[in-house]
Design a protein around this motif. Structure first.
Motif, short mmCIF file in Angstrom:
data_model
loop_
_atom_site.label_atom_id
_atom_site.label_comp_id
_atom_site.label_asym_id
_atom_site.label_seq_id
_atom_site.Cartn_x
_atom_site.Cartn_y
_atom_site.Cartn_z
N ILE A 264 0.68 -1.74 0.45
CA ILE A 264 -0.42 -0.08 0.26
C ILE A 264 0.57 1.09 0.24
O ILE A 264 0.73 2.13 -0.67
CB ILE A 264 -0.62 -0.41 1.37
N ASN A 265 1.76 1.29 0.79
CA ASN A 265 3.20 2.30 0.66
C ASN A 265 3.29 2.83 -0.53
O ASN A 265 3.67 3.57 -0.69
CB ASN A 265 3.33 2.28 2.11
N ALA A 266 4.55 1.64 -1.00
CA ALA A 266 4.91 1.93 -2.71
C ALA A 266 3.34 1.93 -3.26
O ALA A 266 3.84 3.46 -4.15
CB ALA A 266 4.98 0.07 -3.01
N ASP A 267 2.59 1.93 -3.75
CA ASP A 267 1.70 2.31 -4.23
C ASP A 267 1.40 3.41 -4.11
O ASP A 267 1.00 5.10 -5.04
CB ASP A 267 -0.25 1.62 -3.96
N LYS A 268 0.92 4.62 -2.63
CA LYS A 268 0.23 5.78 -2.33
C LYS A 268 1.44 7.02 -2.39
O LYS A 268 1.49 7.35 -2.93
CB LYS A 268 -0.29 4.95 -0.56
N VAL A 269 2.70 6.57 -1.77
CA VAL A 269 4.11 7.03 -2.92
C VAL A 269 4.19 7.30 -3.32
O VAL A 269 4.38 8.83 -4.08
CB VAL A 269 5.18 6.58 -1.15
N ALA A 270 4.29 6.19 -4.85
CA ALA A 270 4.35 6.48 -6.49
C ALA A 270 2.88 7.82 -7.11
O ALA A 270 3.60 8.87 -6.86
CB ALA A 270 4.05 5.55 -6.64
N LYS A 271 1.95 7.39 -6.04
CA LYS A 271 0.98 8.95 -6.49
C LYS A 271 1.42 9.89 -5.98
O LYS A 271 1.06 11.27 -6.69
CB LYS A 271 -0.66 7.94 -5.89
N MET A 272 1.89 9.75 -4.68
CA MET A 272 2.23 11.09 -4.47
C MET A 272 3.33 11.70 -4.93
O MET A 272 2.95 12.90 -5.51
CB MET A 272 2.29 11.24 -2.68
N ALA A 273 4.14 11.14 -5.14
CA ALA A 273 5.10 11.54 -5.85
C ALA A 273 4.93 12.22 -7.83
O ALA A 273 5.00 13.66 -7.95
CB ALA A 273 6.33 10.55 -6.15
N THR A 274 3.82 11.81 -8.01
CA THR A 274 3.07 11.96 -8.94
C THR A 274 2.06 13.47 -9.18
O THR A 274 2.69 14.41 -9.45
CB THR A 274 2.16 10.82 -9.91
N ILE A 275 2.04 13.33 -8.15
CA ILE A 275 1.14 14.76 -7.68
C ILE A 275 2.03 15.62 -7.74
O ILE A 275 2.20 16.63 -7.46
CB ILE A 275 0.11 13.92 -6.68
N GLN A 276 3.47 15.73 -6.55
CA GLN A 276 4.07 16.35 -6.41
C GLN A 276 4.95 17.10 -7.23
O GLN A 276 5.58 18.07 -7.74
CB GLN A 276 5.04 16.10 -5.49
N ARG A 277 5.61 15.87 -8.02
CA ARG A 277 6.21 16.06 -9.65
C ARG A 277 5.33 17.35 -10.62
O ARG A 277 5.33 18.09 -11.27
CB ARG A 277 6.60 14.86 -10.52
#
Length: 179
Positions: free
Chosen positions: A70-83
């Motif tokens: 779950i953290n791998a998925d959510k952190v990837a989503k947050m990184a995409t949002i931040q970028r």
């Protein structure tokens, strides 16, 4: 005579064969199938967050695996949002909070009541941990990547600065030793 000659030939062949074997190298071979943290800061951010949660919440193996996924998925989503929204911090916070709420719902499905209560109470600290890791790791990773470049080719050759050519100099001895 033939026996002594055969023994001598065998001894020479055995010595040559052992000399051709490579000595054990103290350098560890890098696993090319796993991304390096330097090249994948998102995965290292998720791993660091997951490790902290596993320790704090005292998760079993099944729960730890679920938290890591779950953290791998959510952190990837947050990184995409931040970028994607780097110039608008308000939008980044709003969208990242939505991703955190998704994570909360998913955690509620498999954590015990005590574990979820502990997680819910420490949610802000976990979010801060992830943000701090992201902000600190960017500069650390850039500095490390510049100082220790990864091999650019399959044969582990590294790319370095090209040799500079000397400036065109006039013929003759016009340097400081000219008289």
């Amino acid at each position: 005579m033939k026996t002594a000659f055969a023994t001598l030939v065998l001894a020479l062949l055995a010595g040559a064969a052992s000399a051709q074997q490579a000595p054990n190298s103290p350098v560890a071979v890098q696993d090319k199938t796993q991304p390096s943290p330097r090249l994948n800061p998102i995965a290292s951010r998720a791993d660091q967050l997951s490790n902290q949660m596993v320790r704090d919440l005292r998760l079993n193996g099944y729960q730890a695996a679920k938290v890591r996924a779950i953290n791998a998925d959510k952190v990837a989503k947050m990184a995409t949002i931040q970028r994607k929204n780097a110039g608008n911090p308000q939008l980044v916070d709003e969208q990242c909070n939505g991703v955190c709420k998704e994570r909360d719902k998913e955690f509620q499905d498999f954590l015990t009541t005590d574990q979820y209560s502990a997680y819910y109470g420490a949610r802000g600290a976990y979010n801060k941990l992830g943000r701090d890791f992201a902000s600190n790791s960017a500069s650390i990773l850039l500095t490390d990547a510049v100082q220790n470049p990864a091999p650019a080719r399959a044969n582990d050759a590294t790319v370095g600065p090209a040799a500079t050519k000397p400036a065109n100099r006039p013929a003759g001895n016009l340097g400081r030793n000219a008289r």
